[in-house]
Design a protein around this motif. Structure first.
Motif, PDB file in Angstrom:
ATOM      1  N   TYR A 157      44.968  52.964  29.538  1.00 12.14           N
ATOM      2  CA  TYR A 157      44.887  52.100  30.954  1.00 12.14           C
ATOM      3  C   TYR A 157      44.596  53.477  32.041  1.00 12.14           C
ATOM      4  CZ  TYR A 157      46.741  49.332  34.465  1.00 12.14           C
ATOM      5  OH  TYR A 157      46.514  48.454  35.820  1.00 12.14           O
ATOM      6  N   SER A 158      45.264  54.426  31.552  1.00 15.17           N
ATOM      7  CA  SER A 158      45.170  55.728  32.383  1.00 15.17           C
ATOM      8  C   SER A 158      45.514  57.082  31.802  1.00 15.17           C
ATOM      9  CB  SER A 158      46.041  55.647  33.802  1.00 15.17           C
ATOM     10  OG  SER A 158      45.653  56.703  34.858  1.00 15.17           O
ATOM     11  N   PHE A 159      45.192  58.200  32.472  1.00 10.16           N
ATOM     12  CA  PHE A 159      45.826  59.574  31.830  1.00 10.16           C
ATOM     13  C   PHE A 159      45.824  60.693  32.703  1.00 10.16           C
ATOM     14  CE2 PHE A 159      41.696  61.645  31.789  1.00 10.16           C
ATOM     15  CZ  PHE A 159      40.816  60.467  32.044  1.00 10.16           C
ATOM     16  N   VAL A 160      46.583  61.361  32.176  1.00  4.66           N
ATOM     17  CA  VAL A 160      46.837  62.757  33.236  1.00  4.66           C
ATOM     18  C   VAL A 160      46.323  63.916  32.024  1.00  4.66           C
ATOM     19  CG1 VAL A 160      48.205  64.429  34.137  1.00  4.66           C
ATOM     20  CG2 VAL A 160      48.817  61.873  34.279  1.00  4.66           C
ATOM     21  N   VAL A 166      48.072  63.259  28.434  1.00  9.32           N
ATOM     22  CA  VAL A 166      49.172  62.221  28.236  1.00  9.32           C
ATOM     23  C   VAL A 166      48.430  60.994  28.830  1.00  9.32           C
ATOM     24  CG1 VAL A 166      51.233  61.491  28.902  1.00  9.32           C
ATOM     25  CG2 VAL A 166      50.815  63.722  28.844  1.00  9.32           C
ATOM     26  N   VAL A 167      48.466  60.027  27.529  1.00 11.31           N
ATOM     27  CA  VAL A 167      47.700  58.898  28.102  1.00 11.31           C
ATOM     28  C   VAL A 167      48.620  57.623  28.219  1.00 11.31           C
ATOM     29  CG1 VAL A 167      45.510  59.323  26.938  1.00 11.31           C
ATOM     30  CG2 VAL A 167      47.271  58.261  25.627  1.00 11.31           C
ATOM     31  N   LEU A 168      48.261  56.813  29.178  1.00 12.88           N
ATOM     32  CA  LEU A 168      49.180  55.567  29.506  1.00 12.88           C
ATOM     33  C   LEU A 168      48.308  54.305  28.909  1.00 12.88           C
ATOM     34  CD1 LEU A 168      51.303  54.119  30.953  1.00 12.88           C
ATOM     35  CD2 LEU A 168      49.955  53.839  32.854  1.00 12.88           C
ATOM     36  N   THR A 170      53.332  55.723  27.180  1.00 15.47           N
ATOM     37  CA  THR A 170      52.609  56.833  27.322  1.00 15.47           C
ATOM     38  C   THR A 170      52.858  57.545  26.063  1.00 15.47           C
ATOM     39  OG1 THR A 170      54.719  57.817  28.184  1.00 15.47           O
ATOM     40  CG2 THR A 170      52.755  57.242  29.969  1.00 15.47           C
ATOM     41  N   ALA A 171      52.119  58.568  25.614  1.00 16.41           N
ATOM     42  CA  ALA A 171      52.193  59.402  24.432  1.00 16.41           C
ATOM     43  C   ALA A 171      51.060  60.274  24.817  1.00 16.41           C
ATOM     44  CB  ALA A 171      52.197  58.696  23.212  1.00 16.41           C
ATOM     45  N   ASN A 172      51.058  61.269  23.689  1.00 15.61           N
ATOM     46  CA  ASN A 172      49.672  62.322  23.408  1.00 15.61           C
ATOM     47  C   ASN A 172      48.700  61.632  22.728  1.00 15.61           C
ATOM     48  OD1 ASN A 172      52.619  64.526  23.360  1.00 15.61           O
ATOM     49  ND2 ASN A 172      50.876  64.566  24.856  1.00 15.61           N
ATOM     50  N   PHE A 232      60.909  58.491  28.167  1.00 19.20           N
ATOM     51  CA  PHE A 232      59.398  57.868  27.616  1.00 19.20           C
ATOM     52  C   PHE A 232      58.352  58.834  28.022  1.00 19.20           C
ATOM     53  CE2 PHE A 232      62.301  54.387  27.325  1.00 19.20           C
ATOM     54  CZ  PHE A 232      62.176  54.024  26.035  1.00 19.20           C
ATOM     55  N   PHE A 288      56.349  63.907  25.702  1.00 19.31           N
ATOM     56  CA  PHE A 288      54.799  64.162  25.510  1.00 19.31           C
ATOM     57  C   PHE A 288      54.269  65.128  26.454  1.00 19.31           C
ATOM     58  CE2 PHE A 288      56.156  59.593  24.568  1.00 19.31           C
ATOM     59  CZ  PHE A 288      56.118  59.666  23.228  1.00 19.31           C
ATOM     60  N   ALA A 329      49.900  61.835  39.220  1.00 19.67           N
ATOM     61  CA  ALA A 329      48.650  61.744  38.703  1.00 19.67           C
ATOM     62  C   ALA A 329      48.025  60.694  37.876  1.00 19.67           C
ATOM     63  CB  ALA A 329      48.086  63.355  37.920  1.00 19.67           C
ATOM     64  N   MET A 330      49.086  60.040  37.055  1.00 19.47           N
ATOM     65  CA  MET A 330      48.833  59.079  36.140  1.00 19.47           C
ATOM     66  C   MET A 330      48.312  57.735  37.018  1.00 19.47           C
ATOM     67  SD  MET A 330      48.742  58.418  33.054  1.00 19.47           S
ATOM     68  CE  MET A 330      50.206  59.113  32.033  1.00 19.47           C
ATOM     69  N   ARG A 341      44.793  58.707  38.651  1.00 19.06           N
ATOM     70  CA  ARG A 341      43.685  58.498  37.919  1.00 19.06           C
ATOM     71  C   ARG A 341      43.236  56.990  37.651  1.00 19.06           C
ATOM     72  NH1 ARG A 341      40.205  61.923  35.735  1.00 19.06           N
ATOM     73  NH2 ARG A 341      41.869  63.009  34.845  1.00 19.06           N
ATOM     74  N   ARG A 342      44.401  56.146  37.812  1.00 19.27           N
ATOM     75  CA  ARG A 342      44.073  54.511  37.697  1.00 19.27           C
ATOM     76  C   ARG A 342      43.470  54.180  39.081  1.00 19.27           C
ATOM     77  NH1 ARG A 342      42.729  50.623  33.806  1.00 19.27           N
ATOM     78  NH2 ARG A 342      43.019  48.856  35.114  1.00 19.27           N
ATOM     79  N   ASP A 344      45.445  67.141  36.233  1.00 18.73           N
ATOM     80  CA  ASP A 344      44.250  66.367  36.595  1.00 18.73           C
ATOM     81  C   ASP A 344      44.176  64.989  36.577  1.00 18.73           C
ATOM     82  OD1 ASP A 344      41.423  66.101  36.916  1.00 18.73           O
ATOM     83  OD2 ASP A 344      40.855  66.864  35.050  1.00 18.73           O
TER      84      ASP A 344
END
Lengths: 142, 391
Positions: free
Chosen positions: A71-74, A92-94, A104-106, B140, B144, B154-155, B158-159, B208
């Motif tokens: 859905y999004s990521f950093v 790190v992705v959502l 979130t996780a890697n 949570f 990570f 940033a999360m 990005r969205r 980023d």
């Protein structure tokens, strides 16, 4: 992606009475979400009451399909805001799961330029040297 | 509804600001006493007349220390709040209800040189340093490697890019205009001269898509604001600045900078709820606002605040800031003529101080006819704000 630097511990989640069921399941390589059996709704992060019906005894842990889409990521590419236990770069992705919740996780074996909003992924589990169990996302067929 | 009883019931009569620094070399207790003394002098008030004290939990020594430091006999009202400038609401309520006569809201926080007394996000930074690995609240994210507010924002950013196509070349106008304004403000220590959009684009990407210049730096500072009733203000030294309205806001599924489980994560519903209430209480609308003091702790929140507060339509925030013309002094809606937090450091009460100076006509970057000002705080979390006007 998301390889660890040896010798630097990964931060552990703080496990409390509200989220224990989630992390206990992770320990057993299962991804579960809190679900209200009365409302048939998922809630994440875990909480002490269903915010829809205010019941405190209809909340159960229901296993996720493990599938979702990014859905999004950093992307961490410099050490300024990165946690030093990770080799750079790491993402790190959502992920929006099929159940509708987002976590979130890697990532696992996804190149930095492949990490994109909309990428189908699925959960996998890993044992860390310090004894904790975490989850990641790898690519899957849509 | 009962909150309408606060409309025009209180006024700001004194402001005290110490010189900001990145290594102040004194205690927060010292700075708290210093800024309150400056505010009392500004108001023409005897320090012993202060009978109410409020602050944000994270920002400096509690009222018992400060009351002792100032030698005040009694406080009939003392209270602490949390996010943004929400303790201002405690001051307004304390004075409007009659619990105290002269309430001081102080923020004395040495965020660079410490101590960082905090129960929320600063805990992450501190505990990493301490090698203590149990995280609270961010459990949570932290395992990570998603740590710290720039990463959390940033999360969302990005969205926001994905959904609307907003670009760094658009967002960069916030730090560019902040730097132009900061260069005119002696208390804004982070820019001696304005930067260009090229300078912004060269700013280091730290999480980023967030760049270093998208984030307000930490700073050591102290600010005090004295609130009383408009009646008492009449006989005081300064022309009072009337608090037309004051409100806070929350929204479903909120978590500070990490409300990722909402249906839509690229809006600021707390800010919208707060803004709607502010305008309702004051009985005016966005078109009546002459300048806006917005929360620029992280730049992506600025266009989203413009949308949430009704200064432009949904999805129009990026175009509103692009080029800087509409948000500069002299533009359609000047934003943060003091340089914002990008220019002065992460210090939310600066917004109230600049609004007071603008209404008094004493800003170093004066907006002509700035008689009605909106102040918004707490972007990305529980929001609070004020509408201030000339008496």
């Amino acid at each position: 992606m998301a390889e660890y630097v040896q010798g630097i511990p990964i931060m552990r989640p703080y496990i409390d009475q509200d989220n224990q069921g989630y992390w206990d399941a992770v320990k057993n390589h299962k991804l579960v979400f809190q679900h209200c059996s009365k409302c048939d709704k998922y809630h994440h992060p875990p909480r002490p009451m269903c915010p829809s019906c205010h019941s405190q005894d209809t909340l159960e842990w229901k296993e996720s399909s493990g599938k979702g889409i990014i859905y999004s990521f950093v992307m961490f590419t410099t050490n300024k805001m990165a946690y030093p236990a990770f080799k750079l770069p790491y993402a790190v992705v959502l992920v929006e799961m099929e159940e509708g919740v987002r976590i979130t996780a890697n990532t696992h074996e996804i190149e930095p330029d492949e990490v994109q909003v909309g990428l189908p992924v699925e959960v996998m589990f890993e044992e860390l040297p310090d004894g904790q169990t975490l989850y990641r996302f790898k690519k899957r067929e849509a | 509804m009962a909150i309408e009883s606060i409309k025009d019931k209180t006024a700001i009569v004194g402001i005290g600001v110490i010189d900001f620094s990145t290594n102040i070399g004194r205690s927060e207790w010292y700075s708290a006493c210093q800024c309150i003394k400056l505010a009392a002098d500004d108001a023409g008030l005897n320090i012993y007349d202060i009978d109410g004290m409020v602050k944000n939990i994270d920002d400096g020594p509690d009222p018992s220390y400060v009351q002792k430091g100032l030698g005040i006999d009694n406080l009939t009202y003392h209270s602490e709040s949390h996010w943004g400038t929400s303790a201002m609401m405690n001051a307004v309520q304390g004075v409007a209800s009659g619990s105290c006569n002269y309430c001081v809201y102080y923020q004395a926080a040495h965020r660079v040189s410490g101590p960082e007394k905090s129960i929320s996000d600063y805990r992450v930074a501190r505990e990493v340093k301490d090698d203590s690995l149990d995280m609270i609240r961010y459990d949570f994210f932290s395992p990570f490697g998603l740590i710290g507010q720039p990463g959390y924002v940033a999360m969302m950013y990005r969205r926001y890019m994905h959904e609307t196509g907003i670009t760094p070349e658009q967002l960069g106008w916030i730090p560019v205009v902040d730097s132009e304004n900061a260069a005119k403000n002696p208390n804004a220590i982070f820019f001696d001269k304005p930067i260009t959009i090229d300078d912004y684009m060269k700013s280091k990407v730290i999480a980023d898509p967030i760049r270093e210049l998208d984030c307000a730096p930490k700073v050591d500072g102290a600010i005090a604001i004295i609130v009383t009733t408009p009646e008492k203000a009449k006989s005081m030294k300064q022309k009072p600045v009337i608090i037309s309205s004051n409100a806070a806001g929350m929204a479903p599924e909120g978590q500070f900078h990490t409300s990722y489980t909402r249906d839509v994560i690229t809006e600021l519903p707390e800010m919208k709820n707060m803004g709607d209430e502010l305008f309702r209480i004051a009985g005016i609308g966005p078109k009546d606002i002459k300048l806006a003091m917005l929360d620029d702790t992280f730049t992506p929140y600025v266009p989203l605040q413009l949308e949430a507060l009704g200064f432009c339509g949904k999805g129009e925030g990026a175009a509103f800031i692009e080029g800087g013309e509409r948000i500069r002094v002299g533009g359609e809606l000047p934003i943060n003529p003091d340089g914002g937090l990008i220019g002065q450091g992460r210090f939310d009460t600066t917004r109230i101080v600049e609004a007071v100076r603008q209404i008094r006509g004493t800003s170093t970057n004066q907006v002509a006819g700035a008689d009605t000002i909106l102040v918004a705080s707490g972007a990305g979390g529980p929001a609070d704000g004020l509408i201030l006007r000339k008496a």
